[in-house]
Design a protein around this motif. Structure first.
Motif, mmCIF file in Angstrom:
data_model
loop_
_atom_site.group_PDB
_atom_site.id
_atom_site.type_symbol
_atom_site.label_atom_id
_atom_site.label_comp_id
_atom_site.label_asym_id
_atom_site.label_seq_id
_atom_site.Cartn_x
_atom_site.Cartn_y
_atom_site.Cartn_z
ATOM 1 N N VAL A 103 0.834 -1.197 0.000
ATOM 2 C CA VAL A 103 0.000 0.000 0.000
ATOM 3 C C VAL A 103 0.866 1.242 0.000
ATOM 4 C CG1 VAL A 103 -1.777 1.304 1.246
ATOM 5 C CG2 VAL A 103 -1.890 -1.196 1.158
ATOM 6 N N HIS A 104 0.549 2.163 -0.910
ATOM 7 C CA HIS A 104 1.224 3.449 -1.029
ATOM 8 C C HIS A 104 0.159 4.525 -0.941
ATOM 9 C CE1 HIS A 104 3.325 0.300 -3.223
ATOM 10 N NE2 HIS A 104 4.455 0.916 -2.940
ATOM 11 N N ALA A 105 0.467 5.614 -0.269
ATOM 12 C CA ALA A 105 -0.511 6.677 -0.084
ATOM 13 C C ALA A 105 0.149 8.027 -0.266
ATOM 14 C CB ALA A 105 -1.144 6.582 1.310
ATOM 15 N N VAL A 106 -0.613 8.980 -0.794
ATOM 16 C CA VAL A 106 -0.102 10.341 -0.952
ATOM 17 C C VAL A 106 -1.151 11.323 -0.451
ATOM 18 C CG1 VAL A 106 1.398 9.801 -2.899
ATOM 19 C CG2 VAL A 106 -0.954 10.527 -3.342
ATOM 20 N N ASP A 107 -0.670 12.441 0.066
ATOM 21 C CA ASP A 107 -1.538 13.553 0.429
ATOM 22 C C ASP A 107 -0.772 14.835 0.155
ATOM 23 O OD1 ASP A 107 -4.302 13.739 2.261
ATOM 24 O OD2 ASP A 107 -3.073 15.560 2.287
ATOM 25 N N ILE A 108 -1.499 15.878 -0.191
ATOM 26 C CA ILE A 108 -0.868 17.121 -0.600
ATOM 27 C C ILE A 108 -0.459 18.002 0.568
ATOM 28 C CG2 ILE A 108 -2.967 18.517 -0.801
ATOM 29 C CD1 ILE A 108 -1.838 19.503 -3.540
ATOM 30 N N THR A 109 -0.967 17.707 1.774
ATOM 31 C CA THR A 109 -0.731 18.560 2.936
ATOM 32 C C THR A 109 0.283 17.904 3.861
ATOM 33 O OG1 THR A 109 -3.010 19.370 2.769
ATOM 34 C CG2 THR A 109 -1.835 19.811 4.830
ATOM 35 N N ARG A 110 1.402 18.582 4.090
ATOM 36 C CA ARG A 110 2.525 17.956 4.774
ATOM 37 C C ARG A 110 2.208 17.530 6.206
ATOM 38 N NH1 ARG A 110 7.386 17.291 3.182
ATOM 39 N NH2 ARG A 110 7.078 18.713 1.415
ATOM 40 N N HIS A 111 1.546 18.390 6.996
ATOM 41 C CA HIS A 111 1.297 18.002 8.389
ATOM 42 C C HIS A 111 0.326 16.826 8.473
ATOM 43 C CE1 HIS A 111 -2.277 20.703 7.996
ATOM 44 N NE2 HIS A 111 -2.805 19.870 8.875
ATOM 45 N N VAL A 112 -0.547 16.688 7.478
ATOM 46 C CA VAL A 112 -1.450 15.542 7.442
ATOM 47 C C VAL A 112 -0.667 14.262 7.142
ATOM 48 C CG1 VAL A 112 -3.411 14.518 6.207
ATOM 49 C CG2 VAL A 112 -3.460 16.937 6.840
ATOM 50 N N VAL A 113 0.311 14.358 6.258
ATOM 51 C CA VAL A 113 1.160 13.202 5.949
ATOM 52 C C VAL A 113 1.883 12.730 7.205
ATOM 53 C CG1 VAL A 113 3.254 12.484 4.719
ATOM 54 C CG2 VAL A 113 1.445 13.719 3.510
ATOM 55 N N TYR A 114 2.437 13.668 7.982
ATOM 56 C CA TYR A 114 3.124 13.284 9.211
ATOM 57 C C TYR A 114 2.175 12.577 10.169
ATOM 58 C CZ TYR A 114 6.956 16.389 7.765
ATOM 59 O OH TYR A 114 7.980 16.981 7.090
ATOM 60 N N GLU A 115 0.944 13.087 10.281
ATOM 61 C CA GLU A 115 -0.009 12.442 11.187
ATOM 62 C C GLU A 115 -0.404 11.061 10.677
ATOM 63 O OE1 GLU A 115 -4.057 13.214 13.738
ATOM 64 O OE2 GLU A 115 -2.869 14.875 12.981
ATOM 65 N N ALA A 116 -0.577 10.922 9.381
ATOM 66 C CA ALA A 116 -0.917 9.609 8.815
ATOM 67 C C ALA A 116 0.180 8.598 9.115
ATOM 68 C CB ALA A 116 -1.148 9.727 7.312
ATOM 69 N N ARG A 117 1.429 8.994 8.932
ATOM 70 C CA ARG A 117 2.533 8.078 9.214
ATOM 71 C C ARG A 117 2.524 7.638 10.671
ATOM 72 N NH1 ARG A 117 7.301 11.617 6.232
ATOM 73 N NH2 ARG A 117 6.804 11.048 4.066
#
Length: 242
Positions: A103-117
């Motif tokens: 599974v690979h995921a992308v999001d355009i908003t950096r702080h959201v990416v950090y929270e997802a990780r």
């Protein structure tokens, strides 16, 4: 009540005729396994069938997630791309179905990416790759993908995402503006199936994300889009409440 029991109750309600959005054993099992409370800040509300606004993004309701994955039809070992990953819940469901390393995921908003990780690691899905980028560009270095899930609406499937599908791959996305339909698209870009009305936020491109130095969409356009979406939710058209 223990979270596992709450998840069972949640999925039972999604399987019953009143909602009837879970049809396959695979999707039902995945929803029973993923600890949704790791992704929803208010733990006591994690297993209600509601969406949640958090960190400038929306955590989809269990009903919406079930509908997306029933349409996507993920199998074990499939290479999956999630576009608009948010705080990671749908990526976790994809990991249960396909395996976290697929599974690979992308999001355009950096702080959201950090929270997802962080959320995915806490929930036991740390092998899911989450990257910060414009989702309309996909993730070409890991293509082709057997399944692509777009968690935001667009008028037409982004060409780069279609190009990154395997020959027999499937892309699922909300198609349209104020009036949206959940569709399945094949590797030629043609719509193969429609899965009923939905109401999702628009797919953002670089410059439109929260906190961007320069936004392509004006505040007025944001307000007009929000007003147009009121009253167009699938819930009012899709369920026969009688």
């Amino acid at each position: 009540m223990e979270p596992a029991a709450l998840r069972d109750d949640m999925v039972d309600s999604l399987e019953y005729d009143a909602k009837g959005v879970v049809h396959s054993d695979a999707v039902g099992l995945a929803l029973r396994e993923v600890p949704r409370h790791e992704f929803v800040p208010e733990e006591q509300r994690a297993y209600t069938d509601q969406s949640h606004e958090h960190a400038g993004t929306r955590i989809l309701s269990p009903t919406s997630v079930a509908r997306l994955f029933e349409a996507l039809d993920v199998e074990s070992g499939d290479a999956v791309l999630v576009v608009g990953a948010g705080v990671g819940y749908t990526s976790a469901v994809a990991a249960e179905l396909a395996g976290a390393r697929n599974v690979h995921a992308v999001d355009i908003t950096r702080h959201v990416v950090y929270e997802a990780r962080s959320n995915l690691a806490d929930a036991g899905y740390g092998e899911v790759l989450v990257d910060c980028r414009d989702g309309t560009h996909g993730l070409s270095e890991y293509a082709p993908f057997d399944r692509v899930l777009v968690e935001a609406a667009a008028i037409e499937p982004p060409r780069a995402l279609v190009d990154q599908l395997a020959d027999d791959g499937r892309l699922v996305m909300p198609r349209g503006a104020a009036g949206q339909t959940l569709v399945s698209v094949d590797a030629t870009g043609d719509v193969r199936d429609e899965h009923g009305p939905v109401a999702f936020a628009p797919l953002l491109v670089e410059g439109e994300q929260a906190g961007a130095l320069e936004r392509n969409r004006t505040d007025r356009e944001d307000r007009e889009r929000a007003q147009a979406a009121v009253g167009n939710g699938w819930e009012h058209e899709w369920i026969d409440w009688d």
